[in-house]
Design a protein around this motif. Structure first.
Motif, PDB file in Angstrom:
ATOM      1  N   UNK A 108       0.828  -1.101   0.028  1.00  0.00           N
ATOM      2  CA  UNK A 108       0.016   0.133  -0.029  1.00  0.00           C
ATOM      3  C   UNK A 108       0.956   1.416  -0.119  1.00  0.00           C
ATOM      4  N   UNK A 109       2.129   1.174  -0.191  1.00  0.00           N
ATOM      5  CA  UNK A 109       2.904   2.421  -0.106  1.00  0.00           C
ATOM      6  C   UNK A 109       4.004   2.367  -1.204  1.00  0.00           C
ATOM      7  N   UNK A 110       3.549   1.770  -2.317  1.00  0.00           N
ATOM      8  CA  UNK A 110       4.333   1.868  -3.705  1.00  0.00           C
ATOM      9  C   UNK A 110       4.402   3.237  -4.471  1.00  0.00           C
ATOM     10  N   UNK A 111       5.473   3.502  -4.993  1.00  0.00           N
ATOM     11  CA  UNK A 111       5.603   4.678  -5.783  1.00  0.00           C
ATOM     12  C   UNK A 111       5.198   4.414  -7.426  1.00  0.00           C
ATOM     13  N   UNK A 112       4.565   5.228  -7.894  1.00  0.00           N
ATOM     14  CA  UNK A 112       4.226   5.202  -9.550  1.00  0.00           C
ATOM     15  C   UNK A 112       5.685   5.755  -9.845  1.00  0.00           C
ATOM     16  N   UNK A 113       5.939   5.574 -11.462  1.00  0.00           N
ATOM     17  CA  UNK A 113       6.868   5.969 -12.246  1.00  0.00           C
ATOM     18  C   UNK A 113       7.025   7.447 -12.055  1.00  0.00           C
ATOM     19  N   UNK A 114       5.800   8.013 -12.193  1.00  0.00           N
ATOM     20  CA  UNK A 114       5.841   9.456 -11.994  1.00  0.00           C
ATOM     21  C   UNK A 114       6.257  10.180 -10.986  1.00  0.00           C
ATOM     22  N   UNK A 115       5.932   9.527  -9.912  1.00  0.00           N
ATOM     23  CA  UNK A 115       6.003  10.017  -8.427  1.00  0.00           C
ATOM     24  C   UNK A 115       7.598  10.030  -8.276  1.00  0.00           C
ATOM     25  N   UNK A 116       8.159   8.634  -8.723  1.00  0.00           N
ATOM     26  CA  UNK A 116       9.742   8.567  -8.740  1.00  0.00           C
ATOM     27  C   UNK A 116      10.402   9.544  -9.292  1.00  0.00           C
ATOM     28  N   UNK A 117      10.069   9.743 -10.512  1.00  0.00           N
ATOM     29  CA  UNK A 117      10.959  10.765 -11.351  1.00  0.00           C
ATOM     30  C   UNK A 117      10.933  12.103 -10.874  1.00  0.00           C
ATOM     31  N   UNK A 118       9.668  12.592 -10.248  1.00  0.00           N
ATOM     32  CA  UNK A 118       9.472  13.826  -9.690  1.00  0.00           C
ATOM     33  C   UNK A 118      10.248  13.898  -8.360  1.00  0.00           C
ATOM     34  N   UNK A 167      13.172   1.235  -3.555  1.00  0.00           N
ATOM     35  CA  UNK A 167      13.738   0.032  -4.125  1.00  0.00           C
ATOM     36  C   UNK A 167      13.037  -0.382  -5.184  1.00  0.00           C
ATOM     37  N   UNK A 168      13.743  -0.889  -6.131  1.00  0.00           N
ATOM     38  CA  UNK A 168      13.237  -1.546  -7.105  1.00  0.00           C
ATOM     39  C   UNK A 168      13.963  -2.928  -7.592  1.00  0.00           C
ATOM     40  N   UNK A 169      13.331  -3.789  -8.559  1.00  0.00           N
ATOM     41  CA  UNK A 169      14.137  -4.979  -8.882  1.00  0.00           C
ATOM     42  C   UNK A 169      13.841  -5.286 -10.223  1.00  0.00           C
ATOM     43  N   UNK A 170      13.545  -6.471 -10.608  1.00  0.00           N
ATOM     44  CA  UNK A 170      13.510  -6.929 -12.068  1.00  0.00           C
ATOM     45  C   UNK A 170      12.119  -6.550 -12.731  1.00  0.00           C
ATOM     46  N   UNK A 171      11.144  -6.746 -11.994  1.00  0.00           N
ATOM     47  CA  UNK A 171       9.834  -6.466 -12.544  1.00  0.00           C
ATOM     48  C   UNK A 171       8.744  -6.837 -11.540  1.00  0.00           C
ATOM     49  N   UNK A 198      12.264  -2.851 -13.280  1.00  0.00           N
ATOM     50  CA  UNK A 198      13.128  -2.514 -14.532  1.00  0.00           C
ATOM     51  C   UNK A 198      12.343  -2.876 -15.791  1.00  0.00           C
ATOM     52  N   UNK A 199      11.771  -3.874 -15.695  1.00  0.00           N
ATOM     53  CA  UNK A 199      11.105  -4.366 -17.182  1.00  0.00           C
ATOM     54  C   UNK A 199      10.093  -3.361 -17.715  1.00  0.00           C
ATOM     55  N   UNK A 200       9.075  -3.063 -16.823  1.00  0.00           N
ATOM     56  CA  UNK A 200       7.971  -2.302 -16.884  1.00  0.00           C
ATOM     57  C   UNK A 200       8.377  -0.810 -17.066  1.00  0.00           C
ATOM     58  N   UNK A 201       9.558  -0.314 -16.311  1.00  0.00           N
ATOM     59  CA  UNK A 201      10.004   1.113 -16.671  1.00  0.00           C
ATOM     60  C   UNK A 201      10.613   1.053 -17.979  1.00  0.00           C
ATOM     61  N   UNK A 202      11.309  -0.051 -18.625  1.00  0.00           N
ATOM     62  CA  UNK A 202      11.597   0.004 -20.087  1.00  0.00           C
ATOM     63  C   UNK A 202      10.676  -0.086 -21.132  1.00  0.00           C
ATOM     64  N   UNK A 203       9.697  -0.759 -20.682  1.00  0.00           N
ATOM     65  CA  UNK A 203       8.471  -0.832 -21.409  1.00  0.00           C
ATOM     66  C   UNK A 203       7.592   0.295 -21.730  1.00  0.00           C
ATOM     67  N   UNK A 204       7.756   1.074 -20.633  1.00  0.00           N
ATOM     68  CA  UNK A 204       7.010   2.452 -20.533  1.00  0.00           C
ATOM     69  C   UNK A 204       7.707   3.473 -21.319  1.00  0.00           C
ATOM     70  N   UNK A 205       8.965   3.273 -21.765  1.00  0.00           N
ATOM     71  CA  UNK A 205       9.695   4.192 -22.441  1.00  0.00           C
ATOM     72  C   UNK A 205      10.466   5.329 -21.612  1.00  0.00           C
TER      73      UNK A 205
END
Length: 214
Positions: A108-118, A167-171, A198-205
């Motif tokens: 329940x405390x995960x960050x989205x891609x946009x939140x992490x980038x910001x 923290x992040x790992x493969x997918x 990382x898999x989803x991160x790359x697939x999202x461009x």
């Protein structure tokens, strides 16, 4: 709308993959607030069962008629309201109780891609890659620190005190980030997990970096 607690009643459930019967004449009731676990080997039909329960979709009809229905008030958005805990992140060395505890603590405390980038661009968080080092060298989130999860306990001093760690790992199916967050929190660190890996991160461009790249 009335939002009374909602449970699930399953009666005579049958699910098939082509000619293979994945779930055969299953009946049970999961009351509001209850945690119901499904144990079995690969191919036992756990995911098909969870999919039927989370969507309220009528499964394969077979005599006697199968049925999955909510008990109590129907939900407006059942897919987003029903949280499914399956074996996809289960580690063989972790007990069922600890598996549920970790997921309930971290999910329940995960960050989205946009939140992490910001937050990373503002210097608010430390991005931690807990994959094996060769995977980090091949491609990683820009600015991420590499500490493989099996080295994390011995290298906590390499992470700044007082700053939140993501923290992040493969997918999405990788347990390494879950283990890292659990370890960090046990040591009094503020830690969260990226929503997938990382898999989803790359697939999202999203932007990536290679070791040694400018």
């Amino acid at each position: 709308m009335n939002h009374e607690p909602t449970g699930i009643a399953v009666a005579g459930l049958v699910e098939r993959y082509g000619r293979v019967t994945a779930v055969d004449d299953l009946s049970f009731t999961a009351g509001p607030g209850e945690v119901t676990g499904f144990l079995g080997p690969n191919g036992a039909g756990r995911r098909r069962l969870c999919a039927s329960c989370s969507r309220w979709l009528p499964p394969t009809l077979a005599p006697p008629p199968s049925m999955v229905r909510p008990t109590g008030t129907c939900l407006d958005r059942p897919i987003s309201s029903v949280r499914r805990l399956t074996s996809r992140l289960f580690h063989p060395a972790r007990t069922g109780r600890n598996h549920l505890r970790v997921l309930c603590t971290v999910n329940d405390e995960e960050l989205t891609h946009d939140e992490l980038l910001a937050r990373a661009s503002n210097g608010d968080v430390v991005v931690l890659d807990v994959r094996p080092r060769e995977e980090y060298n091949f491609a990683h989130i820009p600015g991420a620190v590499s500490i493989p999860v099996d080295e994390l306990a011995q290298r906590l001093q390499d992470l700044p005190d007082g700053q939140e760690i993501v923290a992040y790992c493969r997918g999405a199916y990788c347990v390494l980030a879950y283990d890292a967050v659990e370890l960090l929190r046990a040591q009094g660190r503020r830690a969260r997990r990226l929503q997938d890996g990382m898999l989803e991160w790359r697939l999202a461009g999203r932007p990536i970096q290679h070791r040694g790249a400018a």
